[in-house]
Design a protein around this motif. Structure first.
Motif, short mmCIF file in Angstrom:
data_model
loop_
_atom_site.label_atom_id
_atom_site.label_comp_id
_atom_site.label_asym_id
_atom_site.label_seq_id
_atom_site.Cartn_x
_atom_site.Cartn_y
_atom_site.Cartn_z
N ALA A 124 2.44 2.84 16.17
CA ALA A 124 3.35 2.13 15.87
C ALA A 124 3.90 1.23 14.64
N SER A 125 2.83 0.67 14.44
CA SER A 125 3.04 -0.63 13.79
C SER A 125 3.37 0.04 12.29
N GLY A 126 2.59 1.20 12.44
CA GLY A 126 2.86 2.36 10.96
C GLY A 126 4.54 3.14 10.48
N PHE A 127 4.63 3.32 11.87
CA PHE A 127 5.76 4.58 11.75
C PHE A 127 7.11 4.03 11.68
N TYR A 128 7.33 2.37 13.06
CA TYR A 128 7.82 1.22 12.42
C TYR A 128 8.20 0.83 11.05
N THR A 129 7.57 0.76 10.53
CA THR A 129 7.42 -0.25 8.86
C THR A 129 7.98 0.66 8.12
N THR A 130 8.00 1.81 8.30
CA THR A 130 9.01 2.92 7.21
C THR A 130 10.18 3.20 7.46
N GLU A 131 10.88 3.69 6.87
CA GLU A 131 12.22 3.89 6.60
C GLU A 131 12.82 4.55 7.58
N MET A 132 11.72 5.71 7.95
CA MET A 132 12.39 6.56 9.12
C MET A 132 12.54 6.18 10.40
N GLY A 133 11.16 5.54 10.51
CA GLY A 133 11.02 4.64 11.27
C GLY A 133 12.12 3.54 12.06
N VAL A 134 12.28 2.70 10.79
CA VAL A 134 13.65 1.80 10.12
C VAL A 134 14.76 1.77 11.36
N LYS A 135 14.90 3.22 10.76
CA LYS A 135 16.23 4.30 11.19
C LYS A 135 16.56 4.80 12.88
N ASP A 136 14.83 4.91 12.73
CA ASP A 136 14.72 5.32 14.82
C ASP A 136 15.34 4.59 15.46
N ALA A 175 0.56 -1.01 0.27
CA ALA A 175 -0.12 0.17 0.19
C ALA A 175 0.87 1.51 0.36
N ARG A 176 1.73 1.20 0.55
CA ARG A 176 2.97 3.09 1.13
C ARG A 176 3.90 2.93 -0.66
N ILE A 177 3.86 1.75 -1.27
CA ILE A 177 4.23 1.90 -3.01
C ILE A 177 3.42 2.27 -3.38
N ALA A 178 2.24 1.81 -3.58
CA ALA A 178 1.19 1.69 -4.19
C ALA A 178 0.83 2.69 -4.07
N SER A 179 0.54 3.76 -3.08
CA SER A 179 0.32 4.82 -2.93
C SER A 179 1.11 6.12 -3.90
N GLU A 180 2.55 5.23 -4.12
CA GLU A 180 3.52 6.80 -4.89
C GLU A 180 3.22 6.07 -6.32
N THR A 181 2.96 5.13 -6.29
CA THR A 181 3.40 4.79 -8.10
C THR A 181 2.26 3.60 -7.99
N SER A 182 1.58 3.23 -9.21
CA SER A 182 0.76 2.44 -9.86
C SER A 182 0.86 0.83 -10.24
N ASN A 183 2.58 0.63 -10.12
CA ASN A 183 3.47 -0.27 -10.50
C ASN A 183 3.82 -1.80 -9.83
N LYS A 184 2.93 -2.85 -9.89
CA LYS A 184 2.38 -3.47 -9.23
C LYS A 184 4.10 -4.10 -8.74
N LEU A 185 3.38 -4.61 -7.66
CA LEU A 185 5.02 -4.93 -6.70
C LEU A 185 5.86 -6.71 -7.16
N PRO A 186 7.10 -6.49 -7.41
CA PRO A 186 7.35 -8.41 -7.95
C PRO A 186 6.78 -9.10 -7.19
N GLY A 187 6.08 -10.48 -7.19
CA GLY A 187 6.00 -11.11 -6.68
C GLY A 187 4.57 -11.10 -5.64
N VAL A 188 4.00 -10.00 -6.65
CA VAL A 188 2.05 -9.62 -5.68
C VAL A 188 1.47 -10.18 -6.90
N GLU A 189 0.55 -10.65 -6.57
CA GLU A 189 -0.74 -11.47 -7.67
C GLU A 189 -2.03 -10.53 -8.26
N ASP A 190 -2.20 -10.35 -9.01
CA ASP A 190 -2.92 -9.56 -9.41
C ASP A 190 -3.93 -9.38 -8.94
N TRP A 191 -4.29 -10.20 -7.97
CA TRP A 191 -6.18 -9.30 -7.29
C TRP A 191 -5.33 -8.85 -5.96
#
Length: 212
Positions: free
Chosen positions: A169-181, A32-48
């Protein structure tokens, strides 16, 4: 008390991965994070899966007022500090909006909790939560942030804030910012310089026989 100390006091750092796995579907959130910035489908993600994510992103669940309340609450839980930005700067409100659509069982508890928060503030201060002063907001949060100390009549608020805290906490610590934190640097090759001298001596070996 700084942010990391506050989170530790509230049990977030101790909960660690448990918070992340129980609060959200990590793969869906990542897509969802990536899809919110691009409409491209992630590798390994099924069409549905991709189509479902896109559909959820197009839907709107929370009202503007509810999203504003979520933003204030998230920033109280994880404010900006010297290490990184706040929860809202990491996109946590949008993350929560997506998660309650991805996991609909969270819809009623979240909406009910937000309403409960406003009702409490209306009774106490004559204003909705987001219109209260910072001091008034913290005064209410202090009564529901610590389950062991909360009064029986505040249990609905306790349950809501626990959910809100976990999602934040889940939202923050699964972002690049949170991981660096938290200082995570990823996998790195280890370097072994042999058995330490004190260990060799402790077990009756002469270090000189193993050096040089």
């Amino acid at each position: 008390m700084n942010r990391r100390e506050s989170l530790k006091a509230l049990g977030l750092l101790a909960a660690g991965a448990g918070v992340l796995t129980t609060a959200c579907n990590g793969e869906s959130a990542k897509e969802a994070r990536i899809a919110s910035e691009t409409s491209n489908k992630l590798p390994g993600v099924e069409d549905w899966e991709h189509e479902r994510t896109q559909k959820l992103l197009e839907e709107k669940f929370f009202t503007d007022h509810e999203m504003a309340t979520i933003t204030v609450l998230a920033n109280i839980i994880i404010p900006k500090d010297d290490v990184s930005g706040s929860a809202s700067e990491a996109g946590v409100p949008d993350f929560i909006e997506f998660i309650v659509k991805d996991l609909p069982s969270n819809k009623i508890p979240m909406r009910g909790g937000l309403k409960w928060t406003d009702v409490q503030c209306q009774k106490r201060y004559g204003n909705a939560f987001i219109k209260c002063t910072k001091e008034q907001q913290i005064e209410l949060i202090d009564e529901i942030a610590y389950p062991d100390k909360a009064k029986p009549e505040m249990q609905q608020g306790v349950a809501f804030f626990s959910l809100m805290r976990n999602l934040t906490a889940s939202g923050f610590y699964t972002t690049e910012m949170g991981v660096k934190d938290i200082g995570y640097v990823g996998n790195r090759p280890g370097v072994w310089n042999g058995v330490p001298e004190d260990v060799l001596k402790e077990h009756g070996f002469n270090p000189e026989n193993f050096l040089g």
